[in-house]
Design a protein around this motif. Structure first.
Motif, mmCIF file in Angstrom:
data_model
loop_
_atom_site.group_PDB
_atom_site.id
_atom_site.type_symbol
_atom_site.label_atom_id
_atom_site.label_comp_id
_atom_site.label_asym_id
_atom_site.label_seq_id
_atom_site.Cartn_x
_atom_site.Cartn_y
_atom_site.Cartn_z
ATOM 1 N N THR A 13 41.397 26.003 28.709
ATOM 2 C CA THR A 13 42.006 27.199 29.266
ATOM 3 C C THR A 13 42.676 26.840 30.582
ATOM 4 O O THR A 13 42.814 25.670 30.944
ATOM 5 C CB THR A 13 40.951 28.312 29.440
ATOM 6 N N ASN A 14 43.117 27.862 31.306
ATOM 7 C CA ASN A 14 43.702 27.689 32.633
ATOM 8 C C ASN A 14 43.208 28.814 33.520
ATOM 9 O O ASN A 14 42.966 29.936 33.042
ATOM 10 C CB ASN A 14 45.233 27.705 32.556
ATOM 11 N N GLU A 15 43.064 28.527 34.792
ATOM 12 C CA GLU A 15 42.574 29.543 35.715
ATOM 13 C C GLU A 15 43.398 30.828 35.638
ATOM 14 O O GLU A 15 42.850 31.927 35.741
ATOM 15 C CB GLU A 15 42.594 29.012 37.145
ATOM 16 N N ASP A 16 44.721 30.713 35.445
ATOM 17 C CA ASP A 16 45.556 31.915 35.458
ATOM 18 C C ASP A 16 45.355 32.797 34.234
ATOM 19 O O ASP A 16 45.903 33.899 34.160
ATOM 20 C CB ASP A 16 47.031 31.562 35.640
ATOM 21 N N GLN A 17 44.549 32.343 33.271
ATOM 22 C CA GLN A 17 44.252 33.142 32.080
ATOM 23 C C GLN A 17 42.929 33.898 32.196
ATOM 24 O O GLN A 17 42.521 34.584 31.254
ATOM 25 C CB GLN A 17 44.218 32.240 30.847
ATOM 26 N N ILE A 18 42.263 33.771 33.338
ATOM 27 C CA ILE A 18 40.920 34.342 33.500
ATOM 28 C C ILE A 18 40.926 35.343 34.646
ATOM 29 O O ILE A 18 41.431 35.050 35.742
ATOM 30 C CB ILE A 18 39.886 33.232 33.766
ATOM 31 N N THR A 19 40.378 36.516 34.412
ATOM 32 C CA THR A 19 40.232 37.519 35.461
ATOM 33 C C THR A 19 38.981 37.212 36.275
ATOM 34 O O THR A 19 37.875 37.156 35.720
ATOM 35 C CB THR A 19 40.115 38.930 34.864
ATOM 36 N N PRO A 20 39.121 36.995 37.574
ATOM 37 C CA PRO A 20 37.932 36.695 38.378
ATOM 38 C C PRO A 20 36.926 37.841 38.372
ATOM 39 O O PRO A 20 37.294 39.018 38.275
ATOM 40 C CB PRO A 20 38.513 36.471 39.785
ATOM 41 N N THR A 21 35.663 37.494 38.473
ATOM 42 C CA THR A 21 34.579 38.470 38.565
ATOM 43 C C THR A 21 34.326 38.795 40.026
ATOM 44 O O THR A 21 34.106 37.886 40.845
ATOM 45 C CB THR A 21 33.301 37.906 37.932
ATOM 46 N N VAL A 22 34.370 40.074 40.361
ATOM 47 C CA VAL A 22 34.120 40.491 41.739
ATOM 48 C C VAL A 22 32.618 40.489 42.003
ATOM 49 O O VAL A 22 31.834 41.058 41.236
ATOM 50 C CB VAL A 22 34.694 41.892 41.996
ATOM 51 N N MET A 23 32.217 39.830 43.068
ATOM 52 C CA MET A 23 30.806 39.823 43.421
ATOM 53 C C MET A 23 30.394 41.197 43.938
ATOM 54 O O MET A 23 31.174 41.887 44.604
ATOM 55 C CB MET A 23 30.539 38.742 44.479
ATOM 56 N N PRO A 24 29.151 41.632 43.640
ATOM 57 C CA PRO A 24 28.729 42.991 44.005
ATOM 58 C C PRO A 24 28.785 43.244 45.508
ATOM 59 O O PRO A 24 28.491 42.352 46.322
ATOM 60 C CB PRO A 24 27.284 43.050 43.487
ATOM 61 N N ASP A 25 29.176 44.456 45.866
ATOM 62 C CA ASP A 25 29.129 44.942 47.258
ATOM 63 C C ASP A 25 29.983 44.107 48.206
ATOM 64 O O ASP A 25 29.629 43.913 49.381
ATOM 65 C CB ASP A 25 27.679 44.975 47.759
ATOM 66 N N THR A 26 31.133 43.618 47.716
ATOM 67 C CA THR A 26 32.002 42.797 48.569
ATOM 68 C C THR A 26 33.408 43.368 48.703
ATOM 69 O O THR A 26 34.258 42.725 49.322
ATOM 70 C CB THR A 26 32.096 41.355 48.026
ATOM 71 N N ASP A 27 33.687 44.541 48.110
ATOM 72 C CA ASP A 27 35.014 45.158 48.180
ATOM 73 C C ASP A 27 36.110 44.221 47.685
ATOM 74 O O ASP A 27 37.245 44.267 48.170
ATOM 75 C CB ASP A 27 35.330 45.599 49.618
ATOM 76 N N GLY A 28 35.765 43.356 46.738
ATOM 77 C CA GLY A 28 36.745 42.447 46.166
ATOM 78 C C GLY A 28 37.084 41.258 47.023
ATOM 79 O O GLY A 28 37.974 40.467 46.669
ATOM 80 N N LYS A 29 36.378 41.047 48.115
ATOM 81 C CA LYS A 29 36.699 39.948 49.033
ATOM 82 C C LYS A 29 36.071 38.626 48.626
ATOM 83 O O LYS A 29 36.413 37.575 49.178
ATOM 84 C CB LYS A 29 36.251 40.317 50.456
ATOM 85 N N TRP A 30 35.128 38.669 47.677
ATOM 86 C CA TRP A 30 34.451 37.459 47.178
ATOM 87 C C TRP A 30 34.455 37.555 45.664
ATOM 88 O O TRP A 30 33.894 38.481 45.092
ATOM 89 C CB TRP A 30 33.035 37.406 47.755
ATOM 90 N N THR A 31 35.123 36.601 45.012
ATOM 91 C CA THR A 31 35.216 36.613 43.557
ATOM 92 C C THR A 31 34.883 35.235 43.004
ATOM 93 O O THR A 31 34.973 34.214 43.705
ATOM 94 C CB THR A 31 36.620 37.019 43.077
ATOM 95 N N THR A 32 34.519 35.223 41.716
ATOM 96 C CA THR A 32 34.204 33.981 41.022
ATOM 97 C C THR A 32 34.975 33.936 39.710
ATOM 98 O O THR A 32 34.894 34.867 38.903
ATOM 99 C CB THR A 32 32.695 33.868 40.734
ATOM 100 N N THR A 33 35.732 32.868 39.519
ATOM 101 C CA THR A 33 36.443 32.638 38.265
ATOM 102 C C THR A 33 35.538 31.820 37.366
ATOM 103 O O THR A 33 35.252 30.653 37.659
ATOM 104 C CB THR A 33 37.771 31.913 38.509
ATOM 105 N N ARG A 34 35.072 32.424 36.267
ATOM 106 C CA ARG A 34 34.094 31.789 35.387
ATOM 107 C C ARG A 34 34.787 31.326 34.108
ATOM 108 O O ARG A 34 35.348 32.133 33.366
ATOM 109 C CB ARG A 34 32.970 32.765 35.067
ATOM 110 N N PHE A 35 34.726 30.041 33.843
ATOM 111 C CA PHE A 35 35.332 29.477 32.648
ATOM 112 C C PHE A 35 34.402 29.553 31.446
ATOM 113 O O PHE A 35 34.837 29.390 30.310
ATOM 114 C CB PHE A 35 35.721 28.014 32.902
#
Length: 275
Positions: free
Chosen positions: A158-180
């Motif tokens: 795959t490629n990173e641009d094909q994956i929607t990052p997961t927003v970490m809880p209680d971070t207002d979208g400021k911390w995300t994780t791209t999980r392959f």
């Protein structure tokens, strides 16, 4: 007029500069800054043509014991028909520059920057640089821990641009994780992800856990807490953590802070025997 006169201030480095050299190796963590990755410390591998690499992690007794990580540099026309010589090893490839032509079990893929490949031990694969520019990619290796009743994981391309990052809880979208890899897929015994922090975001507590880590900074800069120390890191630096090393970070900006993260997961802890 007052205020129009120039007075020297001694200058100040730009926002992309750091204060000091930061290479350090302790009993809990290591920081390998990008400036240490010079020609004199490259390595070579059997059956790889026109290729050199920087080894930035290897199993060390009493430190991090589960994985190795390389930054591979393949010249145009280079590559390997026999890249992995350990039949027990699984691998993850992540391309940061250039284009890799990857063949897995007869299927051909082109991996461009952001390209990700998970290769289980049973996969037959080879890799070449068919392009005109140098290819650079990360190669993370780990012995696969089999579990009776669990099948080996599938190949993932795959490629990173094909994956929607997961927003970490209680971070207002400021911390995300791209999980392959699906975290619920217990066939996998390691995860490689991309962690992203917006300016001002933090890891708000000292993480202290059993997973070993390799963190390669892909973009930006931050102050990272490692055990008892705060260290500055920037794009191109590598942090290598043994199990239970306390960690946290503050991403001060001006842009995003992003890193490629390895951790071992989903298996019982091996127990020592008694005689």
């Amino acid at each position: 007029m007052p205020g129009k006169y120039y007075a020297p201030t001694g200058g100040h480095p730009g926002q992309d500069h750091l204060l000091t050299d930061r290479a350090v190796f302790t009993d809990a963590y290591a920081v390998i800054p990008k400036g240490t990755m010079r020609d004199i410390v490259t390595s070579f591998l059997p059956f790889w043509d026109d290729t050199r690499l920087w080894v930035i992690a290897r199993p060390l007794s009493g430190f991090a014991e589960t994985f190795s990580q390389y930054i591979m540099e393949v010249a145009p026309g280079g590559g390997s028909e026999q890249p992995e010589t350990d039949t027990r090893a699984q691998g993850v490839l992540f391309v940061v520059e250039g284009t890799a032509t990857l063949t897995v079990d007869g299927a051909i893929y082109e991996l461009k920057p952001g390209g990700f490949a998970y290769l289980p031990p049973s996969a037959t694969w080879h890799l070449h640089n068919r392009a005109q520019n140098t290819l650079r990619f990360h190669w993370i290796r780990k012995l696969y821990e089999t579990v009776p009743g669990l099948a080996e994981p599938d190949v993932i391309i795959t490629n990173e641009d094909q994956i929607t990052p997961t927003v970490m809880p209680d971070t207002d979208g400021k911390w995300t994780t791209t999980r392959f890899v699906d975290p619920a897929d217990l066939r996998h015994d390691m995860h490689v992800t991309i962690v992203t922090f917006e300016p001002g975001a933090v890891i708000p507590f000292l993480e202290t856990h059993v997973m070993e880590h390799g963190l390669y900074v892909l973009e930006g800069k931050a102050v990272y807490r490692l055990n008892n120390d705060w260290v500055e890191v920037e794009a191109g630096d590598y942090m290598w953590l043994r199990a239970f090393c306390p960690q946290a970070c503050y991403a001060g900006g001006p842009g995003q802070f992003r890193y490629l993260l390895y951790k071992d997961v989903n298996r019982h802890m091996a127990l020592g025997g008694f005689k």
